[in-house]
Design a protein around this motif. Structure first.
Motif, PDB file in Angstrom:
ATOM      1  N   GLY A 190       0.791  -1.225   0.000  1.00 35.21           N
ATOM      2  CA  GLY A 190       0.000   0.000   0.000  1.00 35.21           C
ATOM      3  C   GLY A 190       0.822   1.273   0.000  1.00 35.21           C
ATOM      4  N   GLY A 191       1.903   1.300   0.790  1.00 33.90           N
ATOM      5  CA  GLY A 191       2.735   2.501   0.834  1.00 33.90           C
ATOM      6  C   GLY A 191       3.377   2.795  -0.502  1.00 33.90           C
ATOM      7  N   LEU A 192       3.848   1.758  -1.183  1.00 37.15           N
ATOM      8  CA  LEU A 192       4.433   1.935  -2.507  1.00 37.15           C
ATOM      9  C   LEU A 192       3.383   2.425  -3.491  1.00 37.15           C
ATOM     10  N   PHE A 193       2.199   1.831  -3.434  1.00 33.81           N
ATOM     11  CA  PHE A 193       1.106   2.227  -4.330  1.00 33.81           C
ATOM     12  C   PHE A 193       0.852   3.725  -4.200  1.00 33.81           C
ATOM     13  N   SER A 194       0.758   4.217  -2.979  1.00 34.06           N
ATOM     14  CA  SER A 194       0.487   5.628  -2.752  1.00 34.06           C
ATOM     15  C   SER A 194       1.604   6.508  -3.289  1.00 34.06           C
ATOM     16  N   SER A 195       2.843   6.067  -3.112  1.00 34.94           N
ATOM     17  CA  SER A 195       3.978   6.833  -3.614  1.00 34.94           C
ATOM     18  C   SER A 195       3.995   6.874  -5.136  1.00 34.94           C
ATOM     19  N   MET A 196       3.587   5.776  -5.780  1.00 33.15           N
ATOM     20  CA  MET A 196       3.504   5.758  -7.237  1.00 33.15           C
ATOM     21  C   MET A 196       2.458   6.755  -7.728  1.00 33.15           C
ATOM     22  N   VAL A 197       1.332   6.804  -7.042  1.00 30.04           N
ATOM     23  CA  VAL A 197       0.273   7.745  -7.411  1.00 30.04           C
ATOM     24  C   VAL A 197       0.761   9.182  -7.283  1.00 30.04           C
ATOM     25  N   LEU A 198       1.370   9.492  -6.143  1.00 27.25           N
ATOM     26  CA  LEU A 198       1.873  10.847  -5.921  1.00 27.25           C
ATOM     27  C   LEU A 198       2.945  11.200  -6.943  1.00 27.25           C
ATOM     28  N   SER A 199       3.870  10.280  -7.216  1.00 22.20           N
ATOM     29  CA  SER A 199       4.947  10.540  -8.168  1.00 22.20           C
ATOM     30  C   SER A 199       4.409  10.820  -9.560  1.00 22.20           C
ATOM     31  N   ALA A 200       3.413  10.054  -9.979  1.00 22.30           N
ATOM     32  CA  ALA A 200       2.862  10.222 -11.324  1.00 22.30           C
ATOM     33  C   ALA A 200       2.254  11.602 -11.508  1.00 22.30           C
ATOM     34  N   PHE A 201       1.439  12.020 -10.547  1.00 26.13           N
ATOM     35  CA  PHE A 201       0.773  13.310 -10.690  1.00 26.13           C
ATOM     36  C   PHE A 201       1.727  14.472 -10.430  1.00 26.13           C
ATOM     37  N   LEU A 202       2.685  14.286  -9.531  1.00 28.54           N
ATOM     38  CA  LEU A 202       3.701  15.314  -9.314  1.00 28.54           C
ATOM     39  C   LEU A 202       4.519  15.521 -10.583  1.00 28.54           C
ATOM     40  N   ALA A 203       4.850  14.433 -11.273  1.00 28.82           N
ATOM     41  CA  ALA A 203       5.621  14.530 -12.516  1.00 28.82           C
ATOM     42  C   ALA A 203       4.858  15.332 -13.567  1.00 28.82           C
ATOM     43  N   VAL A 204       3.564  15.070 -13.693  1.00 25.36           N
ATOM     44  CA  VAL A 204       2.754  15.799 -14.671  1.00 25.36           C
ATOM     45  C   VAL A 204       2.675  17.278 -14.297  1.00 25.36           C
ATOM     46  N   ILE A 205       2.505  17.569 -13.004  1.00 27.83           N
ATOM     47  CA  ILE A 205       2.423  18.959 -12.558  1.00 27.83           C
ATOM     48  C   ILE A 205       3.718  19.707 -12.878  1.00 27.83           C
ATOM     49  N   ILE A 206       4.856  19.073 -12.592  1.00 31.39           N
ATOM     50  CA  ILE A 206       6.151  19.714 -12.864  1.00 31.39           C
ATOM     51  C   ILE A 206       6.314  19.982 -14.358  1.00 31.39           C
ATOM     52  N   THR A 207       5.996  18.984 -15.182  1.00 32.18           N
ATOM     53  CA  THR A 207       6.117  19.163 -16.625  1.00 32.18           C
ATOM     54  C   THR A 207       5.174  20.252 -17.134  1.00 32.18           C
ATOM     55  N   GLU A 208       3.956  20.267 -16.608  1.00 32.47           N
ATOM     56  CA  GLU A 208       2.971  21.266 -17.031  1.00 32.47           C
ATOM     57  C   GLU A 208       3.386  22.669 -16.611  1.00 32.47           C
ATOM     58  N   VAL A 209       3.841  22.824 -15.370  1.00 26.99           N
ATOM     59  CA  VAL A 209       4.237  24.149 -14.878  1.00 26.99           C
ATOM     60  C   VAL A 209       5.431  24.687 -15.661  1.00 26.99           C
ATOM     61  N   ILE A 210       6.444  23.845 -15.871  1.00 26.55           N
ATOM     62  CA  ILE A 210       7.614  24.288 -16.634  1.00 26.55           C
ATOM     63  C   ILE A 210       7.213  24.645 -18.057  1.00 26.55           C
TER      64      ILE A 210
END
Length: 225
Positions: A190-210
């Protein structure tokens, strides 16, 4: 284990790790629920268009990832187990890879491998104490930055945020098994699953903002000229 969520008990201490805890399940479920409502109401259409996803595809992916949090863990052997929920982001990542163009597929695979490599590298080089480059955040940061400089693809950023973290977890399980750890190791908990979710959306946010900042600077420069 490297990702903390995949190994329970003393075995977690056998590998060098910089973080004490993963993202909690309630937080990631709340995040996914918010995003589901957000996209259902029609917001974020520009981001979906850039990821080449329809509204329906995005909602299905989000609902599957919410449901994945509640799937059980099954034992494969006396030393290995797998959380079925971890198969959901794996399936999502593979689906996004298979349904895109050949060049994009190669780029996404490359961004994923670079992301996993950078996570492992920083774990070896940086102090044990968690910080900005804690694996909870580093996957998303590395995936977002790498995708930005490698074609500015939001889809590649999302895929790498999911699969880059999963690859690191898989590598950690294999390492522990080779070291002869006796207790059962769990891949995709479960902890890994949550980190994967956060990483995926954080990556999109960073790419979108830049991307937005670069676009604004470009337009501003053109107007000044």
């Amino acid at each position: 284990m490297y990702t903390k969520g995949g190994v329970r008990g003393p075995a977690a201490g056998n590998l060098r790790t910089r973080s004490a805890a993963m993202v909690t399940l309630p937080f990631s479920v709340a995040l996914l629920t918010f995003l589901t409502v957000f996209f259902f109401l029609g917001f974020g259409q520009r981001v979906l268009d850039r990821m080449r996803l329809t509204d329906g595809e995005a909602l299905i992916i989000l609902l599957l990832m919410i449901g994945g949090h509640f799937l059980p863990t099954i034992s494969l052997t006396s030393r290995a187990a797998v959380n079925l929920g971890g198969l959901i982001p794996l399936g999502v990542g593979v689906y996004l890879l298979l349904t895109t163009s050949g060049p994009e597929r190669g780029r996404a695979a490359g961004v994923t491998l670079v992301t996993a490599g950078l996570i492992l590298l920083t774990d070896k080089l940086l102090p044990l104490q968690p910080g900005l480059l804690d694996p909870v955040f580093s996957g998303g940061i590395f995936a977002g930055l790498t995708a930005t400089f490698w074609g500015r693809s939001r889809r590649s950023a999302f895929i790498a945020g999911l699969l880059g973290v999963l690859l690191v977890d898989l590598a950690s399980v294999i390492q522990l098994l080779l070291q002869g750890v006796e207790e059962q190791l769990t891949l995709g908990s479960g902890g890994l699953f949550s980190s994967m979710v956060l990483s995926a959306f954080l990556a999109v946010i960073i790419t979108e903002v830049i991307g937005e900042v670069r676009e604004a600077l470009h337009l501003g420069g053109g107007q000044n000229g």
